[in-house]
Write a protein that holds these residues in place. Sequence first.
Motif, PDB file in Angstrom:
ATOM      1  N   PHE A  62      -8.022   8.411 -13.319  1.00  0.00           N
ATOM      2  CA  PHE A  62      -7.921   7.054 -14.001  1.00  0.00           C
ATOM      3  C   PHE A  62      -6.799   6.336 -13.414  1.00  0.00           C
ATOM      4  N   CYS A  63      -5.582   7.207 -13.145  1.00  0.00           N
ATOM      5  CA  CYS A  63      -4.379   6.546 -12.619  1.00  0.00           C
ATOM      6  C   CYS A  63      -4.812   6.012 -11.066  1.00  0.00           C
ATOM      7  N   THR A  64      -5.503   6.642 -10.273  1.00  0.00           N
ATOM      8  CA  THR A  64      -5.931   6.089  -9.002  1.00  0.00           C
ATOM      9  C   THR A  64      -6.665   4.817  -9.120  1.00  0.00           C
ATOM     10  N   ALA A  65      -7.527   4.900 -10.104  1.00  0.00           N
ATOM     11  CA  ALA A  65      -8.200   3.410 -10.153  1.00  0.00           C
ATOM     12  C   ALA A  65      -7.448   2.465 -10.830  1.00  0.00           C
ATOM     13  N   TYR A  66      -6.387   2.715 -11.590  1.00  0.00           N
ATOM     14  CA  TYR A  66      -5.426   1.671 -11.947  1.00  0.00           C
ATOM     15  C   TYR A  66      -4.654   1.177 -10.879  1.00  0.00           C
ATOM     16  N   LEU A  67      -4.228   1.792  -9.958  1.00  0.00           N
ATOM     17  CA  LEU A  67      -3.252   1.504  -8.687  1.00  0.00           C
ATOM     18  C   LEU A  67      -4.166   0.742  -7.962  1.00  0.00           C
ATOM     19  N   VAL A  68      -5.457   1.260  -7.677  1.00  0.00           N
ATOM     20  CA  VAL A  68      -6.360   0.600  -6.787  1.00  0.00           C
ATOM     21  C   VAL A  68      -6.610  -0.956  -7.006  1.00  0.00           C
ATOM     22  N   LEU A  69      -6.719  -1.055  -8.463  1.00  0.00           N
ATOM     23  CA  LEU A  69      -7.064  -2.352  -8.939  1.00  0.00           C
ATOM     24  C   LEU A  69      -5.648  -3.296  -8.787  1.00  0.00           C
ATOM     25  N   ALA A  74      -4.346 -11.497 -13.076  1.00  0.00           N
ATOM     26  CA  ALA A  74      -5.021 -11.510 -14.441  1.00  0.00           C
ATOM     27  C   ALA A  74      -6.335 -10.528 -14.528  1.00  0.00           C
ATOM     28  N   ILE A  75      -7.017 -10.638 -13.432  1.00  0.00           N
ATOM     29  CA  ILE A  75      -8.390  -9.947 -13.646  1.00  0.00           C
ATOM     30  C   ILE A  75      -8.071  -8.452 -13.211  1.00  0.00           C
ATOM     31  N   ALA A  76      -7.363  -8.082 -12.464  1.00  0.00           N
ATOM     32  CA  ALA A  76      -6.708  -6.898 -12.380  1.00  0.00           C
ATOM     33  C   ALA A  76      -6.107  -6.050 -13.335  1.00  0.00           C
ATOM     34  N   THR A  82      -7.189  -2.252 -18.428  1.00  0.00           N
ATOM     35  CA  THR A  82      -7.189  -2.120 -19.744  1.00  0.00           C
ATOM     36  C   THR A  82      -8.488  -1.241 -20.122  1.00  0.00           C
ATOM     37  N   LEU A  83      -9.772  -1.296 -19.296  1.00  0.00           N
ATOM     38  CA  LEU A  83     -10.782  -0.763 -19.470  1.00  0.00           C
ATOM     39  C   LEU A  83     -10.602   0.730 -19.599  1.00  0.00           C
ATOM     40  N   LEU A  84      -9.432   1.262 -18.663  1.00  0.00           N
ATOM     41  CA  LEU A  84      -9.375   2.669 -18.453  1.00  0.00           C
ATOM     42  C   LEU A  84      -8.744   3.221 -19.917  1.00  0.00           C
ATOM     43  N   GLY A  85      -7.920   2.489 -20.596  1.00  0.00           N
ATOM     44  CA  GLY A  85      -7.581   2.872 -21.992  1.00  0.00           C
ATOM     45  C   GLY A  85      -8.566   2.568 -22.907  1.00  0.00           C
ATOM     46  N   GLY A  86      -9.257   1.581 -22.864  1.00  0.00           N
ATOM     47  CA  GLY A  86     -10.438   1.187 -23.883  1.00  0.00           C
ATOM     48  C   GLY A  86     -11.710   2.115 -23.675  1.00  0.00           C
ATOM     49  N   VAL A  87     -12.083   2.472 -22.627  1.00  0.00           N
ATOM     50  CA  VAL A  87     -13.206   3.177 -22.519  1.00  0.00           C
ATOM     51  C   VAL A  87     -12.872   4.580 -23.106  1.00  0.00           C
ATOM     52  N   ILE A  88     -11.579   5.207 -23.186  1.00  0.00           N
ATOM     53  CA  ILE A  88     -11.567   6.332 -23.851  1.00  0.00           C
ATOM     54  C   ILE A  88     -11.945   6.116 -25.386  1.00  0.00           C
ATOM     55  N   VAL A  89     -11.393   5.199 -25.837  1.00  0.00           N
ATOM     56  CA  VAL A  89     -11.586   4.900 -27.387  1.00  0.00           C
ATOM     57  C   VAL A  89     -13.196   4.549 -27.665  1.00  0.00           C
ATOM     58  N   VAL A  90     -13.611   3.826 -26.859  1.00  0.00           N
ATOM     59  CA  VAL A  90     -15.005   3.440 -27.133  1.00  0.00           C
ATOM     60  C   VAL A  90     -16.045   4.923 -26.904  1.00  0.00           C
ATOM     61  N   ILE A 148       0.987  -1.248   0.038  1.00  0.00           N
ATOM     62  CA  ILE A 148      -0.057   0.013   0.020  1.00  0.00           C
ATOM     63  C   ILE A 148       0.903   1.218  -0.128  1.00  0.00           C
ATOM     64  N   GLY A 149       1.969   1.190   0.842  1.00  0.00           N
ATOM     65  CA  GLY A 149       2.894   2.382   0.865  1.00  0.00           C
ATOM     66  C   GLY A 149       3.672   2.652  -0.556  1.00  0.00           C
ATOM     67  N   ALA A 150       3.831   1.417  -1.139  1.00  0.00           N
ATOM     68  CA  ALA A 150       4.470   1.709  -2.658  1.00  0.00           C
ATOM     69  C   ALA A 150       3.289   2.275  -3.383  1.00  0.00           C
ATOM     70  N   ALA A 151       2.140   1.782  -3.366  1.00  0.00           N
ATOM     71  CA  ALA A 151       1.276   2.466  -4.152  1.00  0.00           C
ATOM     72  C   ALA A 151       1.079   3.838  -4.055  1.00  0.00           C
TER      73      ALA A 151
END
Length: 319
Positions: free
Chosen positions: A294-301, A247-249, A254-262, A14-17
Amino acid sequence: MIRSPLILLIGRRIGAALATLVFVSLAVFAIAQMMEGDVAEAILGQSATPEALAGLRNAMHLDQPAWRRYLEWAGGVLAGDLGHSLVTGLPMREMIGARLGNSLTLAGLTALVSVPFALTLGIVAAVQRGTAFDRAISIATIGIVSVPEFLIATLAVMLFAVTLHWLPALSSTRDIHSSWDMVRVFALPVFSLACFVMAQMVRMTRAAVIDALDTSYAEAARLKGCSPARVVLRHALPNAIGPIANAIALSLSTLLGGVIVVEIIFNYPGVARLMVDAVATRDLPLVQAVAIIFCTAYLVLVTTADVVAILANPRLRRR
């Protein structure tokens, strides 16, 4: 009972995150400052006088040193105040909040569809490795991973909207008046995102389960006469929870990048679309706010997956 070494290891993750988030905030702020263009010029137009531009920059505090603007912005984010849009003057909490629900709905529906199917296909492909089914799944996933999201979305529009006229080419939440309308509105965006997410998740799940099935304890269970289903469910899957969680995380990230395109292709009113509009108008605080979300969501996952992997590791639990 969770012992102190395990808590210490989780605390380090958590500290590293948190340290990564601080570094990311600096990077987001620096990149936003390097964007070409000037919001004052975008608001007043190219015919504005230098005095008018200077006055507007001063009113927006754009003439302050970068370090001071970063500290003020970071302090506001920590306090839950994202500031105001330079273009509209509205609080960014309201602007993002109005779109965040739409993006979360799209991401949630994609995860609801992709996770169960991907895990099932990955586990079955691992159990039946070397068969025609396994080869077909491997070829399909490699092909989908090799194709960018925008091409999948464009082909889906061409086929289902333009050629077959089954689904609308654009997705607007204002068109939802019934359950069937919801299916029609979200079908193409969810399909486009789920294809890419599932392909990655299937490959990673298959590899994790195969590694677990090749271990000595799985082989010992087979020698004792355990059925294939019991070997997978009782011995392989519990020890593959950590890699599967990663694998799930990683796939959902990738949704974070895919959502922008979609969202751009389907003109979906989400946060990613708001960020693209903010880039066009050089609304830097809005760009920074959405990027840090977006970055926070990625780090949380990713951090959640690491914590699950630590808790699922029996050797760490016994320490």
